[in-house]
Every structure is written in structure tokens, then in C-alpha cells.
Design an enzyme around this catalytic site. Sequence first.
Site, PDB file in Angstrom:
ATOM      1  N   TYR A 149       2.027  -0.073  -9.322  1.00  0.00           N
ATOM      2  CA  TYR A 149       2.772   0.028  -8.059  1.00  0.00           C
ATOM      3  C   TYR A 149       4.214  -0.455  -8.256  1.00  0.00           C
ATOM      4  O   TYR A 149       5.160   0.206  -7.825  1.00  0.00           O
ATOM      5  CB  TYR A 149       2.065  -0.799  -6.990  1.00  0.00           C
ATOM      6  CG  TYR A 149       2.673  -0.656  -5.611  1.00  0.00           C
ATOM      7  CD1 TYR A 149       2.494   0.498  -4.865  1.00  0.00           C
ATOM      8  CD2 TYR A 149       3.429  -1.697  -5.053  1.00  0.00           C
ATOM      9  CE1 TYR A 149       3.045   0.626  -3.599  1.00  0.00           C
ATOM     10  CE2 TYR A 149       3.988  -1.575  -3.786  1.00  0.00           C
ATOM     11  CZ  TYR A 149       3.788  -0.406  -3.065  1.00  0.00           C
ATOM     12  OH  TYR A 149       4.348  -0.275  -1.813  1.00  0.00           O
ATOM     13  N   LYS A 153       7.686   1.739  -7.761  1.00  0.00           N
ATOM     14  CA  LYS A 153       8.710   1.436  -6.755  1.00  0.00           C
ATOM     15  C   LYS A 153      10.063   1.127  -7.403  1.00  0.00           C
ATOM     16  O   LYS A 153      11.115   1.463  -6.847  1.00  0.00           O
ATOM     17  CB  LYS A 153       8.241   0.287  -5.854  1.00  0.00           C
ATOM     18  CG  LYS A 153       7.083   0.691  -4.958  1.00  0.00           C
ATOM     19  CD  LYS A 153       7.486   1.843  -4.019  1.00  0.00           C
ATOM     20  CE  LYS A 153       6.363   2.276  -3.117  1.00  0.00           C
ATOM     21  NZ  LYS A 153       6.755   3.304  -2.147  1.00  0.00           N
TER      22      LYS A 153
HETATM   23  N1  LIG Z   1       2.691  -1.443   4.143  1.00  0.00           N
HETATM   24  C1  LIG Z   1       3.449  -2.194   3.340  1.00  0.00           C
HETATM   25  O1  LIG Z   1       3.335  -3.430   3.296  1.00  0.00           O
HETATM   26  C2  LIG Z   1       4.495  -1.548   2.487  1.00  0.00           C
HETATM   27  C3  LIG Z   1       5.447  -2.388   1.905  1.00  0.00           C
HETATM   28  C4  LIG Z   1       6.428  -1.824   1.099  1.00  0.00           C
HETATM   29  C5  LIG Z   1       6.421  -0.453   0.889  1.00  0.00           C
HETATM   30  N2  LIG Z   1       5.482   0.328   1.453  1.00  0.00           N
HETATM   31  C6  LIG Z   1       5.528   1.770   1.199  1.00  0.00           C
HETATM   32  O2  LIG Z   1       5.685   2.462   2.406  1.00  0.00           O
HETATM   33  C7  LIG Z   1       5.115   3.781   2.279  1.00  0.00           C
HETATM   34  C8  LIG Z   1       4.152   3.992   3.432  1.00  0.00           C
HETATM   35  O3  LIG Z   1       3.104   3.040   3.326  1.00  0.00           O
HETATM   36  P1  LIG Z   1       2.172   2.659   4.557  1.00  0.00           P
HETATM   37  O4  LIG Z   1       1.985   1.210   4.518  1.00  0.00           O
HETATM   38  O5  LIG Z   1       2.663   3.325   5.780  1.00  0.00           O
HETATM   39  O6  LIG Z   1       0.801   3.323   4.042  1.00  0.00           O
HETATM   40  P2  LIG Z   1      -0.307   4.192   4.787  1.00  0.00           P
HETATM   41  O7  LIG Z   1      -1.443   4.260   3.834  1.00  0.00           O
HETATM   42  O8  LIG Z   1      -0.526   3.673   6.153  1.00  0.00           O
HETATM   43  O9  LIG Z   1       0.372   5.651   4.899  1.00  0.00           O
HETATM   44  C9  LIG Z   1       0.621   6.416   3.771  1.00  0.00           C
HETATM   45  C10 LIG Z   1       0.440   7.896   4.114  1.00  0.00           C
HETATM   46  O10 LIG Z   1       0.735   8.661   2.937  1.00  0.00           O
HETATM   47  C11 LIG Z   1      -0.206   9.715   2.871  1.00  0.00           C
HETATM   48  N3  LIG Z   1      -0.323  10.151   1.477  1.00  0.00           N
HETATM   49  C12 LIG Z   1      -0.794   9.437   0.428  1.00  0.00           C
HETATM   50  N4  LIG Z   1      -0.798  10.183  -0.676  1.00  0.00           N
HETATM   51  C13 LIG Z   1      -0.335  11.417  -0.317  1.00  0.00           C
HETATM   52  C14 LIG Z   1      -0.102  12.625  -1.019  1.00  0.00           C
HETATM   53  N5  LIG Z   1      -0.388  12.727  -2.329  1.00  0.00           N
HETATM   54  N6  LIG Z   1       0.424  13.687  -0.354  1.00  0.00           N
HETATM   55  C15 LIG Z   1       0.681  13.588   0.978  1.00  0.00           C
HETATM   56  N7  LIG Z   1       0.478  12.468   1.701  1.00  0.00           N
HETATM   57  C16 LIG Z   1      -0.015  11.400   1.048  1.00  0.00           C
HETATM   58  C17 LIG Z   1      -1.502   9.129   3.399  1.00  0.00           C
HETATM   59  O11 LIG Z   1      -2.398  10.151   3.827  1.00  0.00           O
HETATM   60  C18 LIG Z   1      -0.987   8.256   4.534  1.00  0.00           C
HETATM   61  O12 LIG Z   1      -0.989   8.960   5.767  1.00  0.00           O
HETATM   62  C19 LIG Z   1       4.435   3.812   0.898  1.00  0.00           C
HETATM   63  O13 LIG Z   1       5.313   4.404  -0.025  1.00  0.00           O
HETATM   64  C20 LIG Z   1       4.270   2.346   0.572  1.00  0.00           C
HETATM   65  O14 LIG Z   1       4.219   2.120  -0.808  1.00  0.00           O
HETATM   66  C21 LIG Z   1       4.517  -0.180   2.262  1.00  0.00           C
END
Ligand SMILES: NC(=O)c1ccc[n+]([C@@H]2O[C@H](COP(=O)([O-])OP(=O)(O)OC[C@H]3O[C@@H](n4cnc5c(N)ncnc54)[C@H](O)[C@@H]3O)[C@@H](O)[C@H]2O)c1
Length: 251
Positions: A149, A153
Site C-alpha cells: 500500500y 501511494k
Molecule cells: N479511508 C482512509 O483512511 C484512507 C486514507 C488515505 C487514503 N485513502 C484512499 O482513498 C481512496 C478511497 O478509499 P476509501 O476509504 O473511500 O475506500 P472504500 O473501500 O470505501 O472505497 C473504494 C471504492 O473503490 C472501488 N474499487 C476498488 N477497486 C476497484 C477497481 N479495480 N475498479 C473500480 N473500482 C474499484 C470499490 O468498489 C469502492 O467502492 C483509496 O485510494 C484509498 O487508498 C483512504
Amino acid sequence: MTVTLITGAASGIGLAVAQKLAAEGCGLALVDRDGDKLEAVAAGLKGAAEVRIYRGDVTDAAQVSETVEAVIADFDQIDGLVTSSGIVRVRPSFEVSAQEFRDHLEVNVTGSWFYAQAVGRQMAAQKTGSIVMIGSVYGIGGAPDRAAYCASKGAVHNLVQALAVEWGPLGIRVNAVAPTGVRTPMVQNLINNGQYNLAGVRGRTPLGRLAEADEIAEACAFLLSDRSRMITGDILRVDGGWAANGYTFAN
Ligand SMILES: NC(=O)c1ccc[n+]([C@@H]2O[C@H](COP(=O)([O-])OP(=O)(O)OC[C@H]3O[C@@H](n4cnc5c(N)ncnc54)[C@H](O)[C@@H]3O)[C@@H](O)[C@H]2O)c1
């Protein structure tokens, strides 16, 4: 009407971005591999000029091209792109399989790249556009059990800088938002599995809490808008000071 394409729009941060832009009256093209959730999300959005959904996997290059062509046919323009699709698995590095490592790079980096390239072509033709990729504080510093991960990133952050340098002269701005922990389904899942050090993250964070998804969406809306017209190649941390605090160690 401004039109923004959002990947990962069915959940978490992508959904929060969709809600914020809908409230601002934007046109929205929503992409996710979870078609059922995407339909439910689209039905619940309030205020958008127009909402269309496109089920698809961001790692499939041909499908990405087809989706972007369909969005251009439907809306005639794409002003903004937010790549929020992503995955995380938490596992000691010695136990991470080749496939699992590749999956992180495929979804988090390559998927963002495919969308940026396809949408960037349209933005270049328009001579304007703003791209926001969701990075992470784990792309700035390391964390145990998250090697794949963190690698993905960090790559997203440098991809943003490379594209910003190349596409600035074409009128396209490219930035990342780097959140700390946000209690989305992704993180709730880790918490439920005992794989998230909630107390540690709060303890390291000067503001003492996780971020809300709409606080990440606020930063995305700013970077998409003309209010940030002189900002490109930036990694905007929305982390309550997490990365500024090099003193304590927590994941
Ligand atoms: N939640 C956190 O703490 C956090 C922190 C930093 C960064 N992020 C980043 O933010 C972004 C969103 O994360 P989130 O927390 O909303 O996660 P989440 O799991 O709630 O949402 C992610 C979405 O991406 C979709 N997805 C995954 N793989 C896919 C693919 N191959 N094709 C199409 N859609 C796909 C999933 O179906 C889901 O709806 C991610 O890149 C994550 O790494 C999240």
C-alpha cells in the site's frame, strides 16, 4: 455545467466527493466496479445537474478507454477527474504474495494512470482541466504491514508530480490529496479485523482524531475549482498534522 468523473464513487471518499459536487450543481460521471452500490449512490445524490453511472474496473485499460469515450459522448466535456478507487490489505511483508503486491500497484497506481491518461487527452483538447488523485499519508511515510500500500501511494504522489510538470503547459493541473485515516468502509473493515491502530493514529495526530470523508471531499472540491488555479503538482495533506509529527510512531 462543469463535469467531473469520479472513480471509486460507490463508497467512502469517492462517494463524499460525489455528494459535495452534486450539492454544488455539477454534472457527475461516476465509476466503480460495484455496479449495485453505484446505482444506489446515484439515486441518493441531491442537487447535481446530471448524474450518470459507468460500471467498470479501473485496471482494465480497454474498459477505461470505452468508459471515458462514453462519458465524453454523454457530457461533451470533462472538466475534473478524481481517482478514488483503491484497495488496502494489512499483512506482515514476509507473508505478502506476488499477486497481492501487484494488485495494489494495479488498482491504486495503474488504475489512476489509465484514467488520467484517457481523461487527460480530452482535457488537452479542451486546453483546461483539473485532476485530483487520492494519495495517502502512507505515501509520505512508512507504516508496518502495509509495504504494498505504501509503495502504491508513494507512486501515486510522484505520478501526480510527473503529470503536473508535463501537462501544466497544456492547461491541465494535477494534484493529490493525502488523507490520514478516514472512517470509510475500507478502514472500518480494518478496525473490525483488529488491523487498525486507532489509538495510535489518534495519538500521533495533533488534532487528535481521524478525518471525515467530507473533509477530504472539501480539499478535492478546492483543487478541482478555479480557486486553486495556481496550484499544481501539490500533495495536499488532509491529516490533522499526522505527517508533521515525526516524533511518535503509529500505524
Ligand atoms: N479511508 C482512509 O483512511 C484512507 C486514507 C488515505 C487514503 N485513502 C484512499 O482513498 C481512496 C478511497 O478509499 P476509501 O476509504 O473511500 O475506500 P472504500 O473501500 O470505501 O472505497 C473504494 C471504492 O473503490 C472501488 N474499487 C476498488 N477497486 C476497484 C477497481 N479495480 N475498479 C473500480 N473500482 C474499484 C470499490 O468498489 C469502492 O467502492 C483509496 O485510494 C484509498 O487508498 C483512504
